[in-house]
Design a protein around this motif. Structure first.
Motif, PDB file in Angstrom:
ATOM      1  N   VAL A   7       0.884  -1.164   0.000  1.00  0.00           N
ATOM      2  CA  VAL A   7       0.000   0.000   0.000  1.00  0.00           C
ATOM      3  C   VAL A   7       0.923   1.216   0.000  1.00  0.00           C
ATOM      4  CG1 VAL A   7      -1.750   1.280   1.294  1.00  0.00           C
ATOM      5  CG2 VAL A   7      -1.820  -1.232   1.226  1.00  0.00           C
ATOM      6  N   VAL A   8       0.698   2.122  -0.956  1.00  0.00           N
ATOM      7  CA  VAL A   8       1.537   3.314  -1.041  1.00  0.00           C
ATOM      8  C   VAL A   8       0.820   4.486  -0.393  1.00  0.00           C
ATOM      9  CG1 VAL A   8       2.842   2.580  -3.062  1.00  0.00           C
ATOM     10  CG2 VAL A   8       0.675   3.790  -3.383  1.00  0.00           C
ATOM     11  N   LEU A  45       3.845  -0.302 -10.959  1.00  0.00           N
ATOM     12  CA  LEU A  45       4.938   0.114 -10.081  1.00  0.00           C
ATOM     13  C   LEU A  45       4.358   0.928  -8.927  1.00  0.00           C
ATOM     14  CD1 LEU A  45       7.555   1.289 -12.731  1.00  0.00           C
ATOM     15  CD2 LEU A  45       7.592  -0.825 -11.387  1.00  0.00           C
ATOM     16  N   PRO A  46       4.994   0.886  -7.763  1.00  0.00           N
ATOM     17  CA  PRO A  46       4.469   1.661  -6.636  1.00  0.00           C
ATOM     18  C   PRO A  46       4.282   3.151  -6.959  1.00  0.00           C
ATOM     19  CG  PRO A  46       6.122   0.123  -5.857  1.00  0.00           C
ATOM     20  CD  PRO A  46       6.154   0.065  -7.358  1.00  0.00           C
ATOM     21  N   GLU A  47       5.232   3.742  -7.672  1.00  0.00           N
ATOM     22  CA  GLU A  47       5.112   5.161  -8.025  1.00  0.00           C
ATOM     23  C   GLU A  47       3.908   5.419  -8.919  1.00  0.00           C
ATOM     24  OE1 GLU A  47       7.840   3.279  -8.209  1.00  0.00           O
ATOM     25  OE2 GLU A  47       9.614   4.403  -7.574  1.00  0.00           O
ATOM     26  N   GLN A  48       3.631   4.493  -9.836  1.00  0.00           N
ATOM     27  CA  GLN A  48       2.450   4.617 -10.695  1.00  0.00           C
ATOM     28  C   GLN A  48       1.174   4.519  -9.871  1.00  0.00           C
ATOM     29  OE1 GLN A  48       3.468   1.271 -13.196  1.00  0.00           O
ATOM     30  NE2 GLN A  48       3.999   2.614 -14.919  1.00  0.00           N
ATOM     31  N   TYR A  79      -0.237  -6.944   4.465  1.00  0.00           N
ATOM     32  CA  TYR A  79      -0.282  -5.577   3.949  1.00  0.00           C
ATOM     33  C   TYR A  79       0.832  -4.745   4.598  1.00  0.00           C
ATOM     34  CZ  TYR A  79      -4.785  -6.114   1.595  1.00  0.00           C
ATOM     35  OH  TYR A  79      -5.786  -6.486   0.744  1.00  0.00           O
ATOM     36  N   VAL A  80       1.550  -3.989   3.764  1.00  0.00           N
ATOM     37  CA  VAL A  80       2.643  -3.160   4.250  1.00  0.00           C
ATOM     38  C   VAL A  80       2.573  -1.784   3.573  1.00  0.00           C
ATOM     39  CG1 VAL A  80       4.303  -4.045   2.545  1.00  0.00           C
ATOM     40  CG2 VAL A  80       5.114  -3.095   4.689  1.00  0.00           C
ATOM     41  N   LEU A  81       2.864  -0.741   4.348  1.00  0.00           N
ATOM     42  CA  LEU A  81       2.820   0.633   3.857  1.00  0.00           C
ATOM     43  C   LEU A  81       4.211   1.103   3.467  1.00  0.00           C
ATOM     44  CD1 LEU A  81       1.291   3.375   3.503  1.00  0.00           C
ATOM     45  CD2 LEU A  81       1.880   3.842   5.904  1.00  0.00           C
ATOM     46  N   TRP A  82       4.318   1.619   2.236  1.00  0.00           N
ATOM     47  CA  TRP A  82       5.508   2.306   1.753  1.00  0.00           C
ATOM     48  C   TRP A  82       5.089   3.735   1.480  1.00  0.00           C
ATOM     49  CZ3 TRP A  82       8.016  -1.115  -2.636  1.00  0.00           C
ATOM     50  CH2 TRP A  82       8.468  -2.318  -2.091  1.00  0.00           C
TER      51      TRP A  82
END
Length: 133
Positions: A7-8, A45-48, A79-82
Motif C-alpha cells: 500500500v503506497v 509500479l508503486p510510483e504509478q 499488507y505493508v505501507l511504503w
C-alpha cells in the motif's frame, strides 16, 4: 506464507505544507488521519499506483519524489505501507473517496491531528524533510 501487498502513501507537499486526509471508512479507521494513497495493483509500479490513487481519491496530479525509508505493517495480514514524498503538480485536493476532510499542515502543525499509528513514523520524517527544505 502470506502474500505481501504493498500500500503506497503520499507525503504530499505544497507551499511548505503536508497534506493530511481524514478517513471516512472503514468504521474502525473513520475519523483518524492518514497520508493518502492505496494498494498497488498487479503489474503496476508503486510510483504509478501513487499517482493513480491520488488522482482517484483527491482529484490531483502529483509527482513522486523519493521513498521515505521504512515499511510499516498494516492491520491486515501481509499488507505493508511504503511512503513517498510527492509534490502537487496540478489540481486542488478534494476528498473524493474514502475521506471526508483534508488539511494542509505546516511541519509545526502535524501533531494537531490524530494520525493512524502506521503513518506516524513517515509523517515525522516528512515533517523533518519539510523543515529542511
Amino acid at each position: 506464507m502470506t502474500e505481501r501487498i504493498i500500500v503506497v502513501g503520499a507525503a504530499l507537499y505544497d507551499a511548505g505544507r503536508l497534506l493530511a486526509a481524514r478517513r471516512s471508512a472503514p468504521e474502525e479507521l473513520a475519523g483518524r488521519w492518514e497520508l493518502p494513497g492505496g494498494k498497488v495493483e498487479p503489474g503496476e509500479l508503486p510510483e504509478q499506483a501513487l499517482v493513480r490513487e491520488l488522482r482517484e481519491e483527491l482529484g490531483v496530479e502529483v509527482e513522486p519524489l523519493e521513498r521515505i525509508p521504512g515499511a510499516w505493517p498494516l492491520g491486515r495480514p501481509g499488507y505493508v505501507l511504503w511512503v513517498w514524498t510527492a509534490k502537487l503538480v496540478s489540481g486542488e485536493a478534494r476528498p473524493l473517496q474514502d475521506h471526508d476532510a483534508l488539511r494542509w499542515l505546516t511541519p509545526d502543525q502535524v501533531g494537531e491531528v490524530d494520525w493512524l499509528d502506521q503513518d506516524r513514523p513517515a509523517v515525522a520524517e516528512a515533517a523533518r524533510r519539510l523543515r529542511r527544505a
